[in-house]
Scaffold this active site. Structure first.
Site, mmCIF file in Angstrom:
data_model
loop_
_atom_site.group_PDB
_atom_site.id
_atom_site.type_symbol
_atom_site.label_atom_id
_atom_site.label_comp_id
_atom_site.label_asym_id
_atom_site.label_seq_id
_atom_site.Cartn_x
_atom_site.Cartn_y
_atom_site.Cartn_z
ATOM 1 N N LYS A 194 0.848 -1.193 0.000
ATOM 2 C CA LYS A 194 0.000 0.000 0.000
ATOM 3 C C LYS A 194 0.877 1.234 0.000
ATOM 4 C CE LYS A 194 -2.166 1.604 3.725
ATOM 5 N NZ LYS A 194 -3.159 1.755 4.821
ATOM 6 N N THR B 205 -14.160 10.956 10.492
ATOM 7 C CA THR B 205 -14.530 9.700 9.839
ATOM 8 C C THR B 205 -14.011 8.503 10.627
ATOM 9 O OG1 THR B 205 -14.388 10.801 7.713
ATOM 10 C CG2 THR B 205 -14.343 8.406 7.682
ATOM 11 N N ASP C 286 -14.288 16.250 21.022
ATOM 12 C CA ASP C 286 -13.499 16.797 19.917
ATOM 13 C C ASP C 286 -13.167 18.243 20.253
ATOM 14 O OD1 ASP C 286 -13.238 15.822 16.659
ATOM 15 O OD2 ASP C 286 -12.771 17.898 17.192
ATOM 16 N N GLY D 44 -4.426 7.231 17.185
ATOM 17 C CA GLY D 44 -3.976 8.394 16.418
ATOM 18 C C GLY D 44 -2.497 8.426 16.092
ATOM 19 N N ALA D 45 -1.649 8.025 17.033
ATOM 20 C CA ALA D 45 -0.205 8.180 16.840
ATOM 21 C C ALA D 45 0.320 7.118 15.875
ATOM 22 C CB ALA D 45 0.515 8.090 18.180
ATOM 23 N N ASP D 46 0.730 7.574 14.702
ATOM 24 C CA ASP D 46 1.286 6.652 13.701
ATOM 25 C C ASP D 46 2.505 7.289 13.027
ATOM 26 O OD1 ASP D 46 0.067 8.622 12.289
ATOM 27 O OD2 ASP D 46 -1.044 7.286 10.956
ATOM 28 N N LYS E 297 3.585 12.269 16.620
ATOM 29 C CA LYS E 297 2.213 12.243 17.141
ATOM 30 C C LYS E 297 2.173 11.524 18.485
ATOM 31 C CE LYS E 297 -0.258 12.195 12.692
ATOM 32 N NZ LYS E 297 -1.167 11.318 11.932
ATOM 33 N N SER F 225 -1.923 1.242 18.504
ATOM 34 C CA SER F 225 -2.219 0.851 17.117
ATOM 35 C C SER F 225 -1.501 1.781 16.143
ATOM 36 C CB SER F 225 -3.738 0.935 16.909
ATOM 37 O OG SER F 225 -4.105 0.610 15.588
#
Lengths: 345, 345
Positions: free
Chosen positions: A85, A156, A178, A241-243, A247, A314
């Protein structure tokens, strides 16, 4: 602008030798649902945990304003498949160009001969497989009696995360947080209607988190938003979120006091919340309880008590993409969907 | 089996926002010629040598019977482009499945917003850009008065290599060597007719090499085929075959006694002939004269005397693929060739 290819090429059947299936975002969305993706992603984690596939690979190329990330891996799913990908990540796109932050393509190939089987838009798969990983993690790591969840980040991905948690636990009440209060309100309204749940927007993350059995963080934050004092014992936290190295969502103190499960240790240690806990010196790699695959494969225990707090870090494993792309491809062949092209002639 | 897409989609113009051009091998072959590819690849080496682009990235995934290699990079060519090439390499394919050894796909994207601009078959580009690198290297590193060349390995790549050398030097006589004598004979016959040169098949590589100003090795050999005693002073050698740690064509002794120029030092040190010379302890990295880009950019000298033997260790740089893919894409847009698809909607 989109053409229904099966109308134009009724005589071209996919899955023939030498043909590559082209699948647009709309095709992928029509072929892949979250439940199917959860099954596929759980199988990918199991195969990874059983050592039946090599470590997935990652390659990053940085440019001004963003970057490109390539994730590649191989899975044996009846037939041996390879997928790579290539995702572009340009955070300024929505405001600057009216384009999505993430755009990309997946190349799926037969891993016994190398033949390209499909080229597909990556957007739906990236979104769904990220939710699916949370579902698999929650299935093995959240308490069985989960009733309340907090979703931090009401875009999303937040919607997919809530659907994913709901797919494996009987959530009744949801808190939506949020920085953009209107986004949280919209999320609450829409998800309540869609899922028939009690969904409430709130600006008080600490209060919401304290009342929750499951907390999902899926924001682009670069500083911690969830700390030790925010959660009660027994909570399951999916830190989604942290990737990338810059982050962060979870404080090192909360990481240090929780049982840590990661998707891929190497990745979490360099670009997940684990990265920051290691940098802070409050944890070492050996303090990580398991990779999720170990738990799914039964090689390591999941949740051991109703009192422990568990964080799933994740970062996105290439094998999630491989598994989801295979599910899309096999369904496309069965359904006769997509545009078959003869690429190599 | 191939459809002429411009007949089917006369109303769809390529290069529009949101559209991705799909280009088959036939499209690429029609759009890219060797001379254009040489110009594009020389520009890529120059930009790399000038430090105007980041180091290209490589990712490998090994499986039984072969593997997948991804090469990715960014080039500023009026507009900033990113490309990632995913190539499958299955050496048993031709005999076992009647398929090519190498099959693959290139994803070309705008590197300012990430939008995928084109998906194209990689076969023609892989072949031509490899020849083009030899042409660029020979232009800067071979003597000006080259008249005789030896090509070792008389397959498709050998043909492209000869055309490439011929594009930059006035070759008159060529020796063709191959373990398969019939392949060498066929090569000699066909290339003599195509290029109007004196091309002779020979089984005596040492004699041929001794009589040559340029030697190209482009075989899948796993042990040295060219040694110190085979070449005369002043020769330019393009070592093209070795592109994985287990492949080798040049003896460490010949490497040690030659001026070494590589495409990418990091790659040559791990998967080129340099790799074996380093392992043998006859060279260190600091003995390498230059990366080809340094020479093209004028930062380091090329050939300094008519007496020195120079080896170009060619492992395949991602930026060659980026440059060639951009040339194909820009020509496709101008020519209105290829199938425009709306991938992300």
């Amino acid at each position: 602008m989109t053409i229904s290819f099966d109308v134009i090429f009724p005589w071209k059947k996919p899955g023939l030798p030498g043909q590559t299936l082209l699948l647009t975002r709309r095709d992928v969305a029509a072929l892949l649902d979250l439940d199917t993706c959860i099954v596929a992603v759980e199988r990918a984690f199991r195969l990874y945990g059983e050592g039946k596939t090599g470590a997935p690979g990652v390659l990053g190329v940085h440019v001004a304003g963003g970057g490109f990330h390539i994730k590649a891996g191989v899975l044996e799913l009846g037939r041996r498949y390879f997928a790579a990908k290539t995702n572009a990540n340009f955070p300024g796109n929505p405001t600057r160009h009216g384009l999505p932050t993430i755009q990309g393509v997946i190349v799926l190939a037969d891993a016994e001969r190398g033949t390209p089987l499909a080229l597909m838009d990556s957007m739906e798969i990236t979104t769904l497989r990220t939710g699916a990983a949370t579902a698999v993690a929650a299935k093995y790591l959240a308490r069985a009696d989960v009733r309340t969840a907090t979703i931090v980040g009401c875009g999303t991905q937040g919607r997919v995360q809530l659907r994913a948690v709901r797919a494996v636990r009987a959530v009744e009440r949801v808190y939506a947080c949020d920085r953009d209060a209107a986004a949280a309100e919209r999320f609450a309204r829409e998800m309540a209607a869609e899922l028939g749940l009690d969904v409430r927007a709130t600006a008080d993350l600490t209060e919401a988190a304290h009342a929750s059995d499951v907390i999902v963080t899926c924001t682009p934050s670069r500083e911690p938003i969830l700390g030790l004092g925010d959660v009660r014992p027994g909570t399951f936290i999916a830190a989604v979120g942290a990737d990338s190295p810059d982050k962060q969502e979870i404080t090192p103190a909360l990481m240090a006091s929780s049982r840590i499960v990661v998707d891929v240790l190497e990745q979490a240690a360099t670009m997940g919340d684990l990265h920051h806990a290691l940098a802070a010196g409050v944890l070492t790699r050996s303090d990580v309880h398991a990779e999720l695959g170990d738990v799914v494969a039964g090689r390591k225990p999941g949740r051991c008590s109703s009192e422990e707090t568990i964080v799933f870090d994740s970062t996105g494993m290439a094998l999630q993409d491989v598994a989801a792309a295979v599910a899309v491809y096999e369904r496309a062949v069965l359904a006769g969907r997509g545009l078959p092209v003869t690429l190599g002639e």
